[in-house]
Design an enzyme around this catalytic site. Structure first.
Site, mmCIF file in Angstrom:
data_model
loop_
_atom_site.group_PDB
_atom_site.id
_atom_site.type_symbol
_atom_site.label_atom_id
_atom_site.label_comp_id
_atom_site.label_asym_id
_atom_site.label_seq_id
_atom_site.Cartn_x
_atom_site.Cartn_y
_atom_site.Cartn_z
ATOM 1 N N CYS A 289 -4.668 1.896 -4.493
ATOM 2 C CA CYS A 289 -3.873 3.002 -3.954
ATOM 3 C C CYS A 289 -2.601 3.241 -4.755
ATOM 4 O O CYS A 289 -2.151 4.384 -4.916
ATOM 5 C CB CYS A 289 -3.532 2.725 -2.497
ATOM 6 S SG CYS A 289 -2.686 1.139 -2.266
ATOM 7 N N HIS B 56 0.883 -1.175 0.000
ATOM 8 C CA HIS B 56 0.000 0.000 0.000
ATOM 9 C C HIS B 56 0.912 1.213 0.000
ATOM 10 O O HIS B 56 1.880 1.274 0.772
ATOM 11 C CB HIS B 56 -0.895 0.034 1.238
ATOM 12 C CG HIS B 56 -1.556 1.373 1.448
ATOM 13 N ND1 HIS B 56 -2.668 1.770 0.759
ATOM 14 C CD2 HIS B 56 -1.224 2.412 2.277
ATOM 15 C CE1 HIS B 56 -3.013 2.990 1.143
ATOM 16 N NE2 HIS B 56 -2.155 3.401 2.068
#
Length: 589
Positions: free
Chosen positions: A100, A32
């Site tokens: 993301c 992430h």
């Protein structure tokens, strides 16, 4: 400005330990990423979110990569973030295809013209190329959904983080249940849903059960957004992702998406499944009509009433200040704080070139103490001048706002309470006191006080006004009608906005009865009749058809009274006679 890439491991080290054995490919992490710029961390989950660097629910980054320095102006960056917000929405998130890392890649390329590390961008494809990845894709999406799209823990660190709300998704901590009307409320757990339903217990609500893996759901998102805008504050449209809100799907036994449920006055009325826009539009519009049936008065031609009243009647004319001061008794002028108030009123009403905001407000607490302690001891023929000074003082919203917050409304009751009794008072004192009462509407604080059933000021003002509506002096009747108009306008505006009436039904009936009686007697002053009719019309317009006010109008023969006024030459040119007489009081009762 320095641009940094924060890299997190969603697997908390498990990918490094088990990926080779499960997939045949070594993976160091499930990545992430976010961009840190000017003390703000930007990332994609529930839309574009922001937080203080390293304070998100992902914990501390496993790596910080310096991407370079951007020379772009802040407003240009904010404009670009606003454009990205229309692409990176909560509904568009996909763990493997639109996540993301795609967001940070786009933002990095814009800021510094540099890609984020390729092994991060390529990880989803690497994983899905393995047999294990293809088999486990749905389960992994479900397992990581709450982690990847969780909300941030705290407020935005500063103004630099806030790009235009009209172009961007609200920050993470504000996403739970938006406060604005006309937008879809997205909830992620049962407590949030029950709170939203509770807020709609007096109107209606729609729940849209959806999921990120439901293409038909996404097809009707635009329709649902449009219905929310159409509903405004008349209904609450809610969206629940059952892939996140397990407690919601369990309680409501929802297994398929899209599923819709509708609630009216807190009770469930309907449930259906399927992404058919026409069915959704028809059902929601029917629900709104059931919750807010159109009032028959809306079908009438009443241009004076079918709008919000934007201004109140106030009495701003100042007499010659020197003459007013001559009438003030010496014992009052010598009182503490009085000189400062006199100077303030002088400046406020004689300085044409000085903005009111630049004139310093005196110590009103000391002035109020002086007035309250000696007013009743002053010669009765001097009360007029004292009240006129207070009338001019209250034209300044800062002063009227102070007295509106005064405990027990002592100052206003000191002046008005004796005048609300049946004992006769001098005409000049009564008219200037009524003008003072009209000037209370210079601040939004006072109308709510005057109409509150728990306020001691309410009964005093109502009694004073209703007694004055039938006075023998036409000028006093005009001012009394103006005060009644102000009260009725405040009540009308709340009703027009779909809010509860500030005035109780009992107070509305009492005030309307006095207005009706005054209308029946008024045959001299067109100005007084105008105020009386306007106030009465505002109170009657859209009042409940089965309520006491309609019964009062019928019992007192308001239609016949208005019809009779049209034959009186002195007042027959009043245009409200025709508008209200032929429409509201003939067709609307």
């Amino acid at each position: 400005m320095d641009v940094q890439l924060y890299v997190y491991d969603l697997s908390k080290g498990l990918a490094r330990m088990y990926s080779l054995a499960l997939t045949g490919t070594q993976m160091d992490a499930i990545y992430h990423t976010s961009i840190v710029l000017n003390g703000v961390e930007y990332y994609f989950g529930q839309g574009i979110q922001t937080s203080a660097p390293g304070s998100t629910h992902h914990g501390q980054p496993m790596e910080v990569v310096n991407l370079g320095i951007t020379e772009l102006p802040r407003d240009v960056i904010e404009e670009y973030l606003g454009s990205l917000a229309t692409i990176y929405t909560p509904e568009s998130y996909d763990l493997f295809l639109h996540n993301c890392n795609n967001f940070t890649q786009d933002l990095s390329m814009f800021l510094v013209g540099k890609s984020i590390p390729e092994h991060i961008i390529n990880l989803p494809r690497t994983f899905l190329e393995t047999p294990f990845g293809q088999m486990m894709k749905p389960q992994i999406e479900m397992a990581l959904k709450g982690v990847t799209q969780g909300t941030g823990p705290g407020p935005i660190p500063g103004p630099s983080a806030q790009f235009s709300a009209s172009r961007a998704t609200p920050p993470a901590q504000k996403l739970a249940i938006p406060s604005g009307v006309g937008i879809v409320r997205e909830v992620s757990n049962l407590n949030q849903l029950e709170s939203a339903l509770s807020g709609a217990s007096h109107s209606c609500a729609v729940i849209f059960f959806t999921s990120s893996t439901c293409p038909p759901c996404k097809a009707v998102y635009p329709t649902y957004d449009q219905l929310a805008a159409e509903a405004g504050d008349r209904g609450t449209l809610i969206k629940v992702d059952i892939g996140i809100a397990y407690d919601v799907s369990s309680k409501y036994s929802v297994r398929a998406t899209p599923t819709f449920m509708t609630f009216l006055k807190g009770q469930k009325v309907d449930e259906w499944s399927g992404a058919t826009p026409s069915q959704l539009i028809g059902n929601v519009r029917m629900l709104l009509e059931m919750a807010h049936p159109a009032h028959p008065h809306r079908q009438l031609r009443l241009p004076s009433l079918q709008r919000e009243i934007t201004s109140f009647v106030m009495y701003k004319k100042a007499p010659p200040i020197d003459k007013l001061l001559q009438k003030l008794p010496v014992e009052f002028k010598d009182g503490q704080g009085v000189t400062e108030v006199i100077e303030f009123v002088k400046l406020r009403h004689s300085s044409e070139n000085t903005p009111a905001a630049d004139i310093r407000v005196p110590d009103l607490h000391i002035f109020a103490q002086t007035l309250n302690s000696i007013y009743s001891t002053l010669p009765s023929d001097s009360h007029f001048a004292v009240v006129d000074l207070v009338r001019l003082l209250l034209l300044d919203p800062r002063a009227s706002g102070y007295f509106a917050e005064e405990a027990q409304h002592t100052t206003l009751l000191t002046i008005l309470a004796p005048l609300s009794q049946d004992e006769p008072s001098p005409y000049n004192l009564r008219i200037v006191a009524l003008q003072l009462a009209c000037n209370l509407f210079s601040t939004p604080l006072y109308p709510a006080q005057i109409t509150s059933s728990s306020s001691s000021l309410r009964e005093t003002c109502l009694r004073f006004a209703t007694n004055s509506l039938l006075d023998s002096h036409a000028s006093l009747r005009v001012v009394a009608a103006s005060f009644a108009y102000n009260l009725a306008s405040f009540n009308h505006n709340a009703r027009f906005d779909g809010k509860p009436d500030p005035l109780s039904e009992e107070d509305q009936v009492e005030l309307s009865a006095s207005l009706l009686e005054a209308v029946s007697r008024e045959d001299q002053s067109v100005e007084a009749l105008h105020g009386l009719l306007y106030a009465l019309g505002l109170l009657v317009y859209e009042t409940p058809m089965d309520g006491a006010l309609i019964d009062l109008c019928r019992a007192m023969g308001v239609a016949e009274t208005i019809s009779g006024k049209m034959d009186i030459q002195a007042v027959q040119k009043e245009p409200l006679l025709k508008e209200l007489g032929k429409e509201l009081f003939s067709k609307g009762l």
